[in-house]
Design an enzyme around this catalytic site. Structure first.
Site, short mmCIF file in Angstrom:
data_model
loop_
_atom_site.label_atom_id
_atom_site.label_comp_id
_atom_site.label_asym_id
_atom_site.label_seq_id
_atom_site.Cartn_x
_atom_site.Cartn_y
_atom_site.Cartn_z
N HIS A 43 0.83 -1.21 0.00
CA HIS A 43 0.00 0.00 0.00
C HIS A 43 0.86 1.26 0.00
O HIS A 43 0.65 2.18 -0.80
CB HIS A 43 -0.90 -0.04 1.24
N GLU A 44 1.85 1.28 0.88
CA GLU A 44 2.72 2.46 0.98
C GLU A 44 3.64 2.61 -0.24
O GLU A 44 3.92 3.72 -0.68
CB GLU A 44 3.54 2.39 2.26
N HIS A 47 1.98 4.51 -2.94
CA HIS A 47 2.10 5.97 -2.76
C HIS A 47 3.43 6.47 -3.30
O HIS A 47 3.50 7.49 -4.00
CB HIS A 47 2.02 6.32 -1.27
N ASP A 137 -5.48 8.31 4.11
CA ASP A 137 -5.46 8.80 2.74
C ASP A 137 -6.68 9.65 2.42
O ASP A 137 -6.59 10.64 1.69
CB ASP A 137 -5.40 7.61 1.77
#
Length: 291
Positions: A43-44, A47, A137
């Site tokens: 997930h990170e 980003h 987020d």
């Protein structure tokens, strides 16, 4: 504690994450904790890939329980398009995994408890991170959309304070569940989430002014480099404190300040640079009319 590097990006794990792994191990849930850990890393990294695509130099990533923080050599906070797309990249990653896993299940290529947990955790991470509070987020998207209307510092403080109180609610609910029944995965997760929200929200609030001052410095450099920048006007009274004006500044527009007189006419014009330099020289409560 640094774990590894990916394309020059240092990935670190916060000590609280180690505590979580130990607690989940004691409860016999280590496999689930490791799966969540892997999904949070992915997930990170989503980003960070978007950040790199925008040309930001990504220096590191720190992982917390159920979340993380990216560190970039460049300021994307409050920029409407950049911060929104960077924030949405994480939930989008989890949704892609979710639908991919579900497609495999529909075609009989993956089944069993692991596939169900994989889908459930990805759905949870995507939906949870879209809650409109900081440091999630969803909160970053809301900040990017409303920073022009309410200012970076004010918007950040409001969303981070909302995140802290959401954390308090999670923690209290976890305590109630723990008192009523067996201390299991549910109450433990709620307590950890509560602590995470309070810690991360407090960090957002404490760093808001520092981040904003860095934005103002970069904005001046960008104006001098490009020779032009979009601007917006503010009209203020003489006794307005400088900090009140600065909080109205936005990351992607240069402010021009119209100082009005008693008859609501224009007395003089100050630039954003004049206001910031005056605040640093005279203090945050110095009235603008004395500049």
């Amino acid at each position: 504690m640094q774990l590894f590097k990916i394309s020059g990006v240092s990935v670190r794990i916060h000590p609280t994450f180690l505590v979580v792994l130990v607690l989940y191990g004691v409860l016999g849930l280590l496999a689930q904790a490791l799966l969540i850990f892997a999904l949070v890393v992915g997930h990170e990294l989503a980003h960070l890939l978007v950040a790199k695509a925008y040309g930001f130099k990504v220096e590191g990533l720190e992982l917390f329980p159920f979340g993380g923080a990216a560190y970039c050599d460049g300021l994307f906070e409050g920029r409407k398009v950049e911060e929104s797309l960077m924030a949405l990249a994480g939930p989008a990653f989890n949704l892609v995994l979710l639908f991919g896993a579900q497609a495999l299940r529909w075609n009989g290529l993956w089944w069993g408890e692991l596939s169900e947990e994989f889908i459930r955790y990805n759905l949870w991470l995507a939906a949870f991170n879209l809650i409109p509070v900081l440091p999630l987020d969803g909160g970053r998207v809301i900040r990017a959309l409303f920073v022009e209307s309410f200012g970076y510092v004010r918007t950040t403080k409001f969303l981070a304070e909302a995140g802290r109180w959401l954390g308090v609610s999670f923690a209290l609910y976890g305590i109630v569940l723990g008192v009523q029944g067996k201390f299991s995965e549910g109450p433990l997760s709620l307590l950890i989430l509560g602590g995470f929200f309070w810690f991360a929200g407090s960090k957002e609030i404490s760093s808001a002014h520092i981040t904003f001052l860095r934005q103002l410095t970069r904005k001046k450099e960008e104006l001098l480099k490009k020779g032009l920048m979009r601007s917006h006007w503010l009209t203020v009274q003489k006794d307005t404190p400088l900090v009140r004006i600065v909080e109205e500044f936005t990351p992607d527009r240069y402010a021009m300040v119209n100082l009005s007189n008693e008859k609501a006419g224009m007395e003089k014009i100050l630039t954003e640079t004049d206001i910031v330099e005056g605040m640093l020289r005279e203090g945050i409560h110095y009235p603008v009319g004395k500049l």
